[in-house]
Design a protein around this motif. Structure first.
Motif, PDB file in Angstrom:
ATOM      1  N   PHE A   4      50.909   8.280   4.663  1.00  0.00           N
ATOM      2  CA  PHE A   4      49.799   9.026   5.253  1.00  0.00           C
ATOM      3  C   PHE A   4      49.802  10.449   5.246  1.00  0.00           C
ATOM      4  N   ALA A   5      48.858  10.966   4.761  1.00  0.00           N
ATOM      5  CA  ALA A   5      48.388  12.506   4.854  1.00  0.00           C
ATOM      6  C   ALA A   5      47.175  12.798   4.733  1.00  0.00           C
ATOM      7  N   ASN A   6      46.716  14.003   5.406  1.00  0.00           N
ATOM      8  CA  ASN A   6      45.486  14.636   5.449  1.00  0.00           C
ATOM      9  C   ASN A   6      44.321  13.794   4.983  1.00  0.00           C
ATOM     10  N   ASN A   7      43.891  12.439   5.981  1.00  0.00           N
ATOM     11  CA  ASN A   7      42.954  11.675   5.622  1.00  0.00           C
ATOM     12  C   ASN A   7      42.979  10.899   4.238  1.00  0.00           C
ATOM     13  N   LEU A   8      44.137  10.668   3.553  1.00  0.00           N
ATOM     14  CA  LEU A   8      44.356  10.023   2.526  1.00  0.00           C
ATOM     15  C   LEU A   8      45.455   8.862   2.837  1.00  0.00           C
ATOM     16  N   VAL A   9      45.382   8.034   2.140  1.00  0.00           N
ATOM     17  CA  VAL A   9      46.286   6.890   2.344  1.00  0.00           C
ATOM     18  C   VAL A   9      46.762   6.687   1.019  1.00  0.00           C
ATOM     19  N   LEU A  21      44.120  -1.281   2.592  1.00  0.00           N
ATOM     20  CA  LEU A  21      43.055  -0.443   3.307  1.00  0.00           C
ATOM     21  C   LEU A  21      42.245  -1.292   4.260  1.00  0.00           C
ATOM     22  N   GLU A  22      41.999  -2.408   3.825  1.00  0.00           N
ATOM     23  CA  GLU A  22      41.324  -3.443   4.934  1.00  0.00           C
ATOM     24  C   GLU A  22      42.076  -3.780   6.064  1.00  0.00           C
ATOM     25  N   LYS A  23      43.470  -3.692   6.115  1.00  0.00           N
ATOM     26  CA  LYS A  23      44.204  -4.142   7.112  1.00  0.00           C
ATOM     27  C   LYS A  23      44.329  -2.773   8.007  1.00  0.00           C
ATOM     28  N   LEU A  24      44.114  -1.463   7.634  1.00  0.00           N
ATOM     29  CA  LEU A  24      44.264  -0.240   8.363  1.00  0.00           C
ATOM     30  C   LEU A  24      43.223  -0.287   9.433  1.00  0.00           C
ATOM     31  N   ASP A  25      43.712   0.509  10.442  1.00  0.00           N
ATOM     32  CA  ASP A  25      42.489   0.494  11.603  1.00  0.00           C
ATOM     33  C   ASP A  25      42.233   1.916  11.680  1.00  0.00           C
TER      34      ASP A  25
END
Length: 157
Positions: A4-9, A21-25
């Motif tokens: 994770f960094a700066n609103n990027l995954v 992405l679906e599993k991330l909260d």
């Protein structure tokens, strides 16, 4: 692998990127996919494809290319890319593209090698699994073609 960094995954594999992405909260604007073929990718390339996607509002996907070495021209494991004059991908292939009628590499032509890194608009990434496989995607075994064949734009950096 997830970072994770700066609103990027950062994830691996388009379908797996969507699943993760679906599993991330948390909501992310852009997802970066660095494939296992590129473990030592330069940070500038990661930044470059993200900025390319952000600067191209009509694109849903971005990727990086570099110059193709003549010895890689006919290697099907080295994916080639053709880019239009505005910096959008036209086509990807495991074969040499463009292919001239002599059947040889033209040393004067700037052939492009696709690097195994992509960034996606997260809204598009959620739609990607619903897109049906396409003839070109299946023939070349390249998921980028599924994007292009469905009429979406892909910015190249």
């Amino acid at each position: 692998m997830i970072g994770f960094a700066n609103n990027l995954v950062y994830l691996v594999g388009t379908e797996r990127c969507n699943e993760a992405l679906e599993k991330l909260d948390k909501k992310y604007d852009i997802v970066v996919n660095i494939q296992g073929d590129e473990p030592l990718i330069e940070p500038e390339i990661i930044d470059g494809i993200v900025k390319a996607l952000q600067a191209a509002p009509d694109a849903v996907f971005s990727t990086a290319v570099t110059s193709l070495k003549p010895e890689d021209a006919f290697d099907p494991n080295q994916v080639k890319c053709v880019v239009d004059s505005r910096g959008y991908a036209i086509y990807f292939s495991r074969g040499l593209i463009p292919y001239n009628k002599s059947g040889r590499v033209n040393p004067q032509f700037p052939y492009m090698l696709h690097l195994e890194i992509q960034s996606y608009d997260s809204k598009f990434l959620k739609m990607y699994p619903q897109l049906q496989p396409t003839p070109l995607q299946l023939e070349e075994d390249l998921e980028q073609l599924k994007v292009l064949e469905n009429g979406y734009k892909m910015k190249v950096w």
